[in-house]
Design an enzyme around this catalytic site. Structure first.
Site, PDB file in Angstrom:
ATOM      1  N   ASP A  23       0.833  -1.205   0.000  1.00  0.00           N
ATOM      2  CA  ASP A  23       0.000   0.000   0.000  1.00  0.00           C
ATOM      3  C   ASP A  23       0.871   1.259   0.000  1.00  0.00           C
ATOM      4  O   ASP A  23       2.000   1.240   0.496  1.00  0.00           O
ATOM      5  CB  ASP A  23      -0.914  -0.026   1.245  1.00  0.00           C
ATOM      6  CG  ASP A  23      -2.089   0.926   1.116  1.00  0.00           C
ATOM      7  OD1 ASP A  23      -2.317   1.472   0.020  1.00  0.00           O
ATOM      8  OD2 ASP A  23      -2.784   1.135   2.129  1.00  0.00           O
TER       9      ASP A  23
ATOM     10  N   ARG B 164      -0.007   8.778 -10.153  1.00  0.00           N
ATOM     11  CA  ARG B 164      -0.098   7.578  -9.317  1.00  0.00           C
ATOM     12  C   ARG B 164       0.605   6.366  -9.945  1.00  0.00           C
ATOM     13  O   ARG B 164       1.216   5.556  -9.257  1.00  0.00           O
ATOM     14  CB  ARG B 164      -1.571   7.241  -9.062  1.00  0.00           C
ATOM     15  CG  ARG B 164      -2.310   8.279  -8.253  1.00  0.00           C
ATOM     16  CD  ARG B 164      -3.777   7.905  -8.098  1.00  0.00           C
ATOM     17  NE  ARG B 164      -3.938   6.572  -7.550  1.00  0.00           N
ATOM     18  CZ  ARG B 164      -3.886   6.278  -6.254  1.00  0.00           C
ATOM     19  NH1 ARG B 164      -3.711   7.232  -5.376  1.00  0.00           N
ATOM     20  NH2 ARG B 164      -4.023   5.037  -5.836  1.00  0.00           N
TER      21      ARG B 164
ATOM     22  N   ASN C 251     -10.593  -2.589  -6.336  1.00  0.00           N
ATOM     23  CA  ASN C 251      -9.740  -1.710  -7.155  1.00  0.00           C
ATOM     24  C   ASN C 251     -10.336  -1.388  -8.525  1.00  0.00           C
ATOM     25  O   ASN C 251      -9.930  -0.426  -9.185  1.00  0.00           O
ATOM     26  CB  ASN C 251      -8.331  -2.306  -7.344  1.00  0.00           C
ATOM     27  CG  ASN C 251      -7.479  -2.235  -6.098  1.00  0.00           C
ATOM     28  OD1 ASN C 251      -6.585  -3.059  -5.890  1.00  0.00           O
ATOM     29  ND2 ASN C 251      -7.733  -1.252  -5.244  1.00  0.00           N
TER      30      ASN C 251
HETATM   31  C1  FPP Z   1      -1.527   0.029  -3.476  1.00  0.00           C
HETATM   32  O1  FPP Z   1      -1.144   1.363  -3.506  1.00  0.00           O
HETATM   33  C2  FPP Z   1      -1.009  -0.747  -4.599  1.00  0.00           C
HETATM   34  C3  FPP Z   1      -1.749  -1.375  -5.556  1.00  0.00           C
HETATM   35  C4  FPP Z   1      -3.212  -1.336  -5.584  1.00  0.00           C
HETATM   36  C5  FPP Z   1      -1.134  -2.133  -6.640  1.00  0.00           C
HETATM   37  C6  FPP Z   1       0.152  -2.835  -6.380  1.00  0.00           C
HETATM   38  C7  FPP Z   1       0.784  -3.159  -7.657  1.00  0.00           C
HETATM   39  C8  FPP Z   1       2.108  -3.154  -7.913  1.00  0.00           C
HETATM   40  C9  FPP Z   1       3.141  -2.895  -6.901  1.00  0.00           C
HETATM   41  C10 FPP Z   1       2.529  -3.351  -9.312  1.00  0.00           C
HETATM   42  C11 FPP Z   1       2.946  -4.646  -9.784  1.00  0.00           C
HETATM   43  C12 FPP Z   1       2.768  -5.827  -8.934  1.00  0.00           C
HETATM   44  C13 FPP Z   1       3.176  -7.071  -9.258  1.00  0.00           C
HETATM   45  C14 FPP Z   1       2.878  -8.166  -8.302  1.00  0.00           C
HETATM   46  C15 FPP Z   1       3.881  -7.404 -10.489  1.00  0.00           C
HETATM   47  P1  FPP Z   1      -2.273   2.466  -3.648  1.00  0.00           P
HETATM   48  O2  FPP Z   1      -2.427   2.782  -5.089  1.00  0.00           O
HETATM   49  O3  FPP Z   1      -3.507   1.993  -2.961  1.00  0.00           O
HETATM   50  O4  FPP Z   1      -1.646   3.681  -2.890  1.00  0.00           O
HETATM   51  P2  FPP Z   1      -2.404   4.817  -2.065  1.00  0.00           P
HETATM   52  O5  FPP Z   1      -3.073   4.127  -0.917  1.00  0.00           O
HETATM   53  O6  FPP Z   1      -1.283   5.708  -1.623  1.00  0.00           O
HETATM   54  O7  FPP Z   1      -3.347   5.479  -2.993  1.00  0.00           O
END
Ligand code: FPP
Length: 250
Positions: free
Chosen positions: A24, A37, A72
């Site tokens: 996260d 983002r 998501n």
């Molecule tokens: C959460 O941060 C992250 C995600 C929803 C996606 C995670 C994906 C990756 C790291 C990319 C690739 C992954 C793999 C396994 C190849 P957020 O967007 O919710 O952050 P925020 O809470 O600050 O908005």
């Protein structure tokens, strides 16, 4: 403390057998840098590499990463598309490294509802790493624990309906066998980055006795040393599983 120093303190005979991670803070990290983002998600891939490598080096048998939740889909279309492309790109790019390191790729979630290109890349990755046995990397994609528990209930109900299963035969083991994590040990350690203190519909059944570890570090900044800190914290805890201290130390 430095990375190597932290690593040397880890007791290899007391490693968590399964680590689950809620990655996260990608978006907030990007915003801090004045970037979109998606920049955060792209940089999050390096953290995925570091944590996977660190777990494999230590000998952690299972690592599950929450890469995309059912919720998501509600994000802006451009972000969802970018995440899906990033997943396809990363899986394709990393298959060789996974094979070199003897790591098997698996996935949990409602995979059939993913875009066809994501589904195909994923299946290709799973099929081409199926014989690896050093560690299993599980990607939770289009995953939500309530979805998983509901579909397990439906599967068992169908079996009862067809006469293949007696309702009395449904115990915790049978139920666990109908979940997408069937055959995997429950996570012993859950890590969530970015300072949020929630489970967010992740592995609700499997986390019953899991040690929870929260860190303020945003996912794109999460490095091996942060994983070592989490494991050391885990190893300092006493896990009682509902019993008392004296029973555990016997
Ligand atoms: C959460 O941060 C992250 C995600 C929803 C996606 C995670 C994906 C990756 C790291 C990319 C690739 C992954 C793999 C396994 C190849 P957020 O967007 O919710 O952050 P925020 O809470 O600050 O908005």
């Amino acid at each position: 403390m430095r990375e190597q120093e932290l690593k040397s303190q880890i007791k290899l005979d007391k490693l968590p057998q399964h680590i689950a991670v809620i990655m996260d803070g990608n978006g907030r990290w990007a915003k801090q840098q004045g970037k979109p983002r998606v920049f955060g998600h792209r940089n999050g891939v390096e953290s995925v590499r570091q944590v996977t490598e660190a777990c494999a080096e230590l000998g952690v048998p299972y690592l599950t990463l929450y890469a995309f939740s059912t919720e998501n889909w509600g994000r802006p279309r451009t972000e969802v598309d970018a995440l899906m492309s990033l997943l396809v790109e990363t899986i394709k790019q990393e298959i060789e490294t996974l094979n070199k390191n003897n790591i098997r790729l698996q996935a949990i979630g409602d995979l059939k509802a993913l875009p066809p290109s994501t589904c195909e890349a994923l299946q290709f990755g799973i099929d081409n790493t199926a014989n690896n046995d050093r560690m299993t990397l599980v990607l939770a994609l289009n995953y939500s624990a309530r979805w998983e528990i509901t579909q397990a209930a439906r599967t068992l109900a169908r079996q009862v309906h067809s006469g293949a299963l007696e309702p009395e035969a449904i115990d915790e083991q049978v139920f666990a066998g109908a979940l997408t994590t069937a055959g995997m040990p429950d996570p012993e350690l859950l890590i969530r980055t970015s300072g949020e203190l929630r489970i967010s519909n992740f592995l609700l059944w499997q986390l019953a006795y899991t040690e929870l570890y929260f860190t303020k570090v945003f996912w794109p900044e999460f490095r091996k040393k942060h994983l070592y800190e989490a494991i050391l914290d885990f190893q300092r805890r006493e896990r009682r599983f509902g019993k008392i201290s004296e029973q555990i130390s016997q």
